[in-house]
Design an enzyme around this catalytic site. Structure first.
Site, PDB file in Angstrom:
ATOM      1  N   SER A  21     137.613 -38.563  13.561  1.00 57.28           N
ATOM      2  CA  SER A  21     136.691 -37.447  13.306  1.00 57.28           C
ATOM      3  C   SER A  21     136.316 -36.796  14.635  1.00 57.28           C
ATOM      4  O   SER A  21     137.031 -36.971  15.626  1.00 57.28           O
ATOM      5  CB  SER A  21     135.455 -37.952  12.548  1.00 57.28           C
ATOM      6  OG  SER A  21     134.713 -36.866  12.059  1.00 57.28           O
ATOM      7  N   ASN A  22     135.232 -36.058  14.672  1.00 58.09           N
ATOM      8  CA  ASN A  22     134.795 -35.395  15.903  1.00 58.09           C
ATOM      9  C   ASN A  22     133.271 -35.305  15.923  1.00 58.09           C
ATOM     10  O   ASN A  22     132.608 -35.764  14.993  1.00 58.09           O
ATOM     11  CB  ASN A  22     135.450 -34.011  16.017  1.00 58.09           C
ATOM     12  CG  ASN A  22     135.124 -33.150  14.813  1.00 58.09           C
ATOM     13  OD1 ASN A  22     133.975 -32.839  14.556  1.00 58.09           O
ATOM     14  ND2 ASN A  22     136.155 -32.791  14.034  1.00 58.09           N
TER      15      ASN A  22
END
Ligand code: CTP
Length: 213
Positions: A21-22
């Site tokens: 993810s980020n």
């Protein structure tokens, strides 16, 4: 008008306990959604996982992966007047999802994860769905901000790209503050440095002005 807004990160599962993810918080997309709902527009908010409250008056469609987000956008986009893609979509996902937790082995300290490109949800609006409404994207850049934003504007066939420099400390990803330049096909307009709440209201006004033109 009806607005479709994507927001937040996507999560790309690796195995039952891990994902890629980020750092996106979703704050920018939620701020635009809140501003639009406050002005009486219908808002379809398609969001990856965030800890934010759903802004009052918005219809939330929660999603997890880029593929889920792409499908949700495909289901709704023909029914909206304005589409604003503020999500930080993971560009890649693991080629294979491991149904059991990946275990370490004693034979090697290295591990390779094979990734495949995710769909570009913003680009798909025109290329796959034939969307004819106002299309707004973001460009999160660390260098050549305006040049790269203009390249995205053309490549993804947007009407407007909101460019921000994510190399600045305390700005952009996961912060409450942002500095944005609105990049149009024929001009650039500095929106300046503001809270994301205020920028949400400014961006909403730009969209309303564009549609009224
Ligand atoms: N975007 C999208 N789907 C993707 C990747 C990006 O819809 N798979 C959208 C984002 O929501 C944003 C815009 O495209 O509105 C630009 O995102 P950004 O991360 O800045 O650029 P990328 O297209 O991913 O290009 P790069 O990572 O090479 O800068």
């Amino acid at each position: 008008m009806t607005f479709l807004i994507t927001a937040g990160p996507t999560r790309e599962p690796i195995d039952p306990v891990r994902y890629l993810s980020n750092h996106s918080s979703g704050k920018m997309g939620y701020a635009i959604a809140a501003a639009a709902a406050k002005k009486g527009h219908r808002v379809i908010l398609i969001s990856g996982p965030t800890i934010l409250n759903v802004p009052s008056g918005c219809d939330l469609i929660p999603v997890e992966t880029a593929a889920d987000m792409s499908q949700a956008v495909g289901n709704w986009i023909s029914r909206v007047d304005v589409a604003i893609m503020a999500a930080a979509v993971a560009d890649f996902r693991p080629v294979e999802y491991q149904t059991q937790k990946i275990k370490k082995t004693t034979e090697t300290d290295m591990m390779t994860l094979e990734l495949i490109k995710n769909p570009d949800i913003l680009a798909e609006a025109r290329s796959i769905h034939g969307y004819g409404g106002l299309l707004v994207g973001f460009a999160a850049e660390t260098e050549n901000v305006l040049h790269n934003a203009r390249e995205k504007l053309n490549r993804k066939k947007c009407d407007l790209i909101l460019a921000n420099d994510v190399s600045q400390p305390n700005e952009g990803f996961n912060s409450d503050q942002n500095t944005i330049t609105a990049v149009y096909p024929d001009k650039e307009v500095e929106l300046g440095s503001h809270s994301k709440t205020h920028l949400g209201a400014l961006i909403l006004e730009l969209c309303e002005d564009f549609v009224r033109r």
